[in-house]
Scaffold this active site. Structure first.
Site, mmCIF file in Angstrom:
data_model
loop_
_atom_site.group_PDB
_atom_site.id
_atom_site.type_symbol
_atom_site.label_atom_id
_atom_site.label_comp_id
_atom_site.label_asym_id
_atom_site.label_seq_id
_atom_site.Cartn_x
_atom_site.Cartn_y
_atom_site.Cartn_z
ATOM 1 N N THR A 1 -5.436 45.576 -78.629
ATOM 2 C CA THR A 1 -5.160 45.153 -77.088
ATOM 3 C C THR A 1 -4.947 46.151 -76.437
ATOM 4 O O THR A 1 -3.493 46.828 -76.350
ATOM 5 C CB THR A 1 -4.811 43.690 -77.612
ATOM 6 O OG1 THR A 1 -4.503 43.329 -76.531
ATOM 7 C CG2 THR A 1 -3.381 44.024 -78.499
ATOM 8 N N ASP A 2 -4.766 45.088 -75.123
ATOM 9 C CA ASP A 2 -4.212 45.898 -74.251
ATOM 10 C C ASP A 2 -2.950 45.824 -74.279
ATOM 11 O O ASP A 2 -1.534 45.842 -73.178
ATOM 12 C CB ASP A 2 -4.840 46.078 -72.386
ATOM 13 C CG ASP A 2 -4.418 44.400 -72.462
ATOM 14 O OD1 ASP A 2 -4.564 43.449 -73.575
ATOM 15 O OD2 ASP A 2 -5.047 43.863 -71.022
HETATM 16 N N1 LIG Z 1 -9.534 37.990 -77.039
HETATM 17 C C1 LIG Z 1 -8.628 38.638 -76.268
HETATM 18 O O1 LIG Z 1 -9.063 38.699 -75.187
HETATM 19 C C2 LIG Z 1 -8.400 39.995 -77.195
HETATM 20 C C3 LIG Z 1 -8.462 40.991 -76.447
HETATM 21 C C4 LIG Z 1 -8.134 42.169 -77.321
HETATM 22 C C5 LIG Z 1 -7.884 42.420 -78.159
HETATM 23 N N2 LIG Z 1 -8.362 41.060 -79.275
HETATM 24 C C6 LIG Z 1 -8.659 41.105 -80.691
HETATM 25 O O2 LIG Z 1 -8.890 40.817 -80.818
HETATM 26 C C7 LIG Z 1 -9.189 40.250 -82.514
HETATM 27 C C8 LIG Z 1 -10.118 39.191 -82.383
HETATM 28 O O3 LIG Z 1 -9.344 38.219 -80.743
HETATM 29 P P1 LIG Z 1 -9.654 36.973 -81.100
HETATM 30 O O4 LIG Z 1 -9.755 36.795 -80.134
HETATM 31 O O5 LIG Z 1 -11.621 36.909 -81.108
HETATM 32 O O6 LIG Z 1 -9.201 36.254 -82.142
HETATM 33 P P2 LIG Z 1 -9.450 34.118 -83.078
HETATM 34 O O7 LIG Z 1 -7.930 33.839 -83.233
HETATM 35 O O8 LIG Z 1 -10.336 34.229 -82.439
HETATM 36 O O9 LIG Z 1 -9.957 34.772 -84.255
HETATM 37 C C9 LIG Z 1 -9.283 34.958 -85.139
HETATM 38 C C10 LIG Z 1 -10.091 35.009 -86.603
HETATM 39 O O10 LIG Z 1 -8.596 35.995 -87.445
HETATM 40 C C11 LIG Z 1 -9.562 35.411 -88.953
HETATM 41 N N3 LIG Z 1 -7.850 35.789 -89.150
HETATM 42 C C12 LIG Z 1 -6.243 35.433 -89.465
HETATM 43 N N4 LIG Z 1 -5.664 36.283 -89.699
HETATM 44 C C13 LIG Z 1 -6.640 36.761 -91.328
HETATM 45 C C14 LIG Z 1 -5.970 37.042 -92.698
HETATM 46 N N5 LIG Z 1 -5.296 37.002 -92.842
HETATM 47 N N6 LIG Z 1 -7.403 36.891 -93.167
HETATM 48 C C15 LIG Z 1 -8.789 36.762 -92.985
HETATM 49 N N7 LIG Z 1 -9.161 36.368 -91.777
HETATM 50 C C16 LIG Z 1 -8.081 36.268 -90.727
HETATM 51 C C17 LIG Z 1 -8.807 33.682 -87.871
HETATM 52 O O11 LIG Z 1 -9.779 32.634 -89.374
HETATM 53 C C18 LIG Z 1 -9.427 33.825 -86.781
HETATM 54 O O12 LIG Z 1 -11.127 33.418 -87.423
HETATM 55 C C19 LIG Z 1 -8.036 40.368 -82.471
HETATM 56 O O13 LIG Z 1 -7.881 41.666 -83.272
HETATM 57 C C20 LIG Z 1 -7.605 40.533 -81.694
HETATM 58 O O14 LIG Z 1 -6.339 40.947 -81.513
HETATM 59 C C21 LIG Z 1 -8.658 40.450 -78.487
#
Ligand SMILES: NC(=O)c1ccc[n+]([C@@H]2O[C@H](COP(=O)([O-])OP(=O)(O)OC[C@H]3O[C@@H](n4cnc5c(N)ncnc54)[C@H](O)[C@@H]3O)[C@@H](O)[C@H]2O)c1
Length: 331
Positions: free
Chosen positions: A122-123
């Site tokens: 992430t940023d």
């Molecule tokens: N949402 C954003 O704007 C954004 C931006 C940049 C990066 N990211 C990164 O992208 C990825 C996904 O983000 P998102 O917004 O879809 O998140 P989210 O919270 O919607 O989904 C995360 C998922 O990971 C699962 N999870 C968490 N811990 C776990 C574990 N130990 N074992 C198995 N499953 C597990 C959760 O059950 C959930 O379904 C993350 O790594 C986040 O850091 C997100």
């Protein structure tokens, strides 16, 4: 190609799975998810009966299960993470477990099995920038526990790439918006509350700036990196679409034809970064990736999706009750 997608019941993971399976018959996907915060089994109903899709309930810290699933896969895309910054301020422990221990478990196994892994970062690891944009060489400066755990995972990836020549690539993206995001996050929360004519909380004065990218564009970038990225490298992904939180909320109110009187300014969260900004010229130059979605059209599509799916996002109790969750912590 057989992919192990972790965290595929969450926002970006589910969009990635659906897009890939709809647009490309050559992929088989195993989705492993623990069903933690952010997950929703309804997010993948569109693909759940496809023969090239399988769901496994499991935790990425479970080494035996991950070894078994990675053995069956050609590559891993690690989306799984605890992602809600507010909750990391209240209790960082689950963030350390999933975001550091979980990422470590995967990177150790892919290294032994000589498989490719994409670590979705992430940023936020670069912290707040008043001016300019972070490139791939910029210094880590995370401000909140969530961002610190994501930065820690990156350091582990880098150390493995240097020490063991692991085939792991990091992608860092700015704030995503689109269908299937957990209702507590800014854009779905605003859409749902505005539609119900309820007050919309905004931290501080709403001046904080994020660079919003449509989730489809992020998924395209991940696929480009998976197929053509260089081992051990990292790629920033952004849409050059910097907007203040207040402006995002006002845009949604305008599309829904609702009054700005619904906006309620609430106490700012501690350590709230003012602005994130990434320079993504590397992925454009090296892999030919570019943003396709325009904000105006894609935010309308996103709003429509939430309005069309009240069953998935009908329960708003968590978003209306607690605007300052960190206050319940004992710090
Ligand atoms: N949402 C954003 O704007 C954004 C931006 C940049 C990066 N990211 C990164 O992208 C990825 C996904 O983000 P998102 O917004 O879809 O998140 P989210 O919270 O919607 O989904 C995360 C998922 O990971 C699962 N999870 C968490 N811990 C776990 C574990 N130990 N074992 C198995 N499953 C597990 C959760 O059950 C959930 O379904 C993350 O790594 C986040 O850091 C997100």
């Amino acid at each position: 190609m057989k992919l192990l997608v972790t965290g595929g019941l969450g926002f970006i993971g589910s969009n990635f799975i659906i897009k890939l399976l709809k647009e490309n018959e050559n992929f088989e996907i195993i989705n492993v998810d623990a069903g933690f915060a952010g997950s929703n089994t309804d997010n993948v109903t569109e693909v759940q009966n496809l023969k090239n899709y399988q769901f496994v309930q499991g935790n990425i810290t479970n080494k035996i299960l991950m070894e078994k699933l990675i053995t069956k896969s050609d590559a891993v895309i690690n989306f799984a993470a605890e992602t809600f910054v507010d909750k990391s301020i209240k209790d960082a422990n689950p963030f350390l477990v999933s975001n550091i221990r979980g990422a470590f478990t995967l990177l150790d196994i892919v290294t032994k099995q000589k498989k490719r892994m994409i670590q979705i970062s992430t940023d936020e690891i670069f912290g707040s920038l008043n001016t300019g944009s972070a490139d791939e060489q910029s210094k880590f400066n995370p401000s909140n526990p969530y961002a610190a755990t994501k930065a820690a995972a990156e350091l582990l990836v880098n150390s493995y790439c240097k020490t063991f020549d692991s085939d792991i690539i990091i992608t860092r993206c700015t704030n995503n918006y689109g269908p299937r995001q957990f209702a507590e996050k800014l854009i779905p929360k605003t859409i749902i509350l505005a539609y119900q004519d309820k007050k919309i909380p905004i931290y501080g004065k709403g001046a904080n700036v994020r660079d919003w990218i449509f989730v489809d564009d992020h998924c395209n970038a991940i696929l480009d990196v998976l197929q053509n990225g260089d081992s051990g490298d990292s790629y920033n992904i952004s849409a050059n679409n910097e907007i203040s939180n207040l402006q995002v909320v006002k845009t949604i109110l305008k599309v829904l034809n609702k009054s700005e009187d619904l906006i309620e300014f609430v106490e700012d969260r501690p350590g709230h970064d003012f602005r994130y900004s990434l320079n993504s010229s590397k992925i454009s130059k090296k892999l030919g990736w570019s943003v396709k979605a325009g904000f105006e059209d894609s935010i309308k599509k996103t709003i429509q999706w939430y309005l069309n799916n009240p069953d998935i996002f009908g329960n708003t109790s968590s978003i209306t009750s607690d605007f300052t969750p960190w206050k319940n912590s004992n710090k």
